[in-house]
Design an enzyme around this catalytic site. Structure first.
Site, PDB file in Angstrom:
ATOM      1  N   GLY A  53       8.153   4.156   3.038  1.00 43.60           N
ATOM      2  CA  GLY A  53       8.660   5.330   3.314  1.00 43.60           C
ATOM      3  C   GLY A  53       9.866   5.107   4.260  1.00 43.60           C
ATOM      4  CE1 TYR A  65       5.636   3.009   6.727  1.00 42.17           C
ATOM      5  CE2 TYR A  65       5.926   5.237   5.784  1.00 42.17           C
ATOM      6  CZ  TYR A  65       5.335   3.991   5.898  1.00 42.17           C
ATOM      7  OH  TYR A  65       4.361   3.634   4.735  1.00 42.17           O
ATOM      8  N   GLY A  66       9.380   2.394   7.227  1.00 43.90           N
ATOM      9  CA  GLY A  66       8.890   1.105   6.736  1.00 43.90           C
ATOM     10  C   GLY A  66       8.109   1.123   5.529  1.00 43.90           C
ATOM     11  CE  LYS A  67       7.728  -4.932   4.099  1.00 42.85           C
ATOM     12  NZ  LYS A  67       8.560  -6.050   3.210  1.00 42.85           N
ATOM     13  CE  LYS A 113       3.204   3.328   9.971  1.00 41.68           C
ATOM     14  NZ  LYS A 113       2.923   4.657  10.186  1.00 41.68           N
ATOM     15  CG  LEU A 154      -1.991  -1.091   1.219  1.00 44.11           C
ATOM     16  CD1 LEU A 154      -2.783  -0.857   2.608  1.00 44.11           C
ATOM     17  CD2 LEU A 154      -2.963  -0.733  -0.040  1.00 44.11           C
ATOM     18  CG  ASP A 211       3.745  13.905   9.319  1.00 49.68           C
ATOM     19  OD1 ASP A 211       3.951  15.034   8.609  1.00 49.68           O
ATOM     20  OD2 ASP A 211       3.901  12.858   9.076  1.00 49.68           O
TER      21      ASP A 211
END
Length: 361
Positions: free
Chosen positions: A37, A39-41, A57, A34, A149
């Site tokens: 970034g 941070y991860g995926k 996540k 989906l 954010d």
């Protein structure tokens, strides 16, 4: 410390004690990516036992602090009860390589993907999005939490017409009043008050950076208000109002000139009444070029949320009074910022920029 902040700390402690090691493939069928970034995926997955679709996540353990993972998970689990907040589903675990939690999936992608560059979305869609985000942010603020954010990348769609959207990505959430180091970066979403920290970013002299004292500020909801105003502009026009809120950005300076000149006793009047009894053209202050395409109602809305002074900047709960009327003047389109950014060597950022490491966080 607010009651919500204390509860969050307690929940993180309890979750740390009960975090389980699992193999993703034994419990989920992963369907597709989906988003991803720094941070991860995030992966769309189906729970094998229940058949429910959800978003998993993934946070790499080598780059993710466990406490940060637990805070984001517990914010989404306990405090995101508003229908326009993306909620965690009570599933959190770790693998040899990742920390993972499950959350509601935005099956229609994020808002960024729907914005047409230099055109935006339909006005009715934009107002629906803004109305829902105001509710979501007001809910968080009432609990003493600040999102920090807000941007199109972090707004997820439950249908293609924006009848139901959800604000997500709570990795930056802090309790109101928390002291954090001020960060300035070149973005229209960065608040103007953050420019006090600009020297530590722009300076190429390492020794000078060391001499500069770090600026600490209190986390306040006004940060979310500013971001909501910029997001609304981007959704409505497919453009940004300025590349950055810096003292050398002509587009932003044009806005400040208009903002200051537009202050008058009439500001205290009902904006709807002003639409029926507008000031004569010759008495109106010149409007910043990038805001000339809007109706007086929309201009009042933007001046509410994009007040350079964070102490008097409007709140999300003030916004509903500006919804329901026309925001775009008939036949108007965004003013290319190149016209007001000619003094900048790199030109203007006149559309929603390609996301860097974007994805559903």
């Amino acid at each position: 410390m607010s009651a919500a902040a204390r509860l969050l700390d307690d929940m993180c402690h309890l979750t740390a004690q009960s975090l389980t090691k699992l193999e993703t493939s034994e419990h989920f069928r992963v369907v597709k990516l989906l988003g991803e970034g720094s941070y991860g995926k995030v992966m769309l997955a189906v729970h094998l036992k229940s058949g429910s679709a959800m978003a998993l996540k993934f946070f790499p353990r080598v780059t993710t602090c466990l406490s940060s993972f637990l805070r984001e998970y517990n914010v989404a689990l306990r405090f995101c009860t508003h229908p326009s907040l993306s909620r965690a589903l009570g599933i959190a675990y770790f693998t040899p390589s990742h920390y993972v939690f499950a959350q509601q999936a935005g099956l229609f992608g994020d808002l960024y993907d729907f914005i047409v560059p230099e055109a935006g979305l339909e006005e009715s869609q934009c107002q629906r999005v803004v109305s829902q985000l105001c509710g979501a942010l007001s809910h968080l603020h009432s609990l003493g939490l600040v999102h920090r954010d807000v941007k199109p990348d972090n707004v997820f769609l439950c249908d293609a017409a924006c009848h139901w959207v959800k604000l997500g990505d709570f990795g930056m959430v802090k309790a109101r009043g928390t002291k954090v180091p001020e960060v300035w970066y070149r973005s229209p979403y960065c608040t103007p008050e953050a420019e006090v920290a600009r020297g530590t970013v722009d300076s190429k002299d390492d020794e000078k950076k060391k001499r500069l004292q770090r600026v600490w500020v209190s986390v306040e909801p006004s940060v979310d208000s500013w971001a909501l105003g910029v997001l609304t502009y981007a959704v409505l026009t497919g453009a940004h109002p300025w590349p950055s809120t810096s003292s050398d950005c002509n587009a932003y300076l044009k806005y400040l000139q208009w903002f200051d000149s537009a202050k008058s006793p009439r500001d205290d009047l009902d904006v709807w009444a002003e639409l029926d009894d507008p000031l004569p053209e010759k008495e109106r202050p010149p409007v910043a070029p990038q805001f000339a395409l809007f109706t007086p109602l929309a201009r009042a809305f933007f001046r509410l949320l994009l007040d350079p002074d964070p102490l008097i900047r409007g709140r999300p709960e003030d916004v509903p009074g500006y919804l329901g009327g026309a925001w775009l003047a008939a036949g108007e389109r965004p003013c290319p910022l190149e016209q007001i950014e000619k003094s900048r060597g790199s030109g203007a950022v006149n559309q929603v920029k390609e996301k860097e490491g974007r994805g559903q966080r």
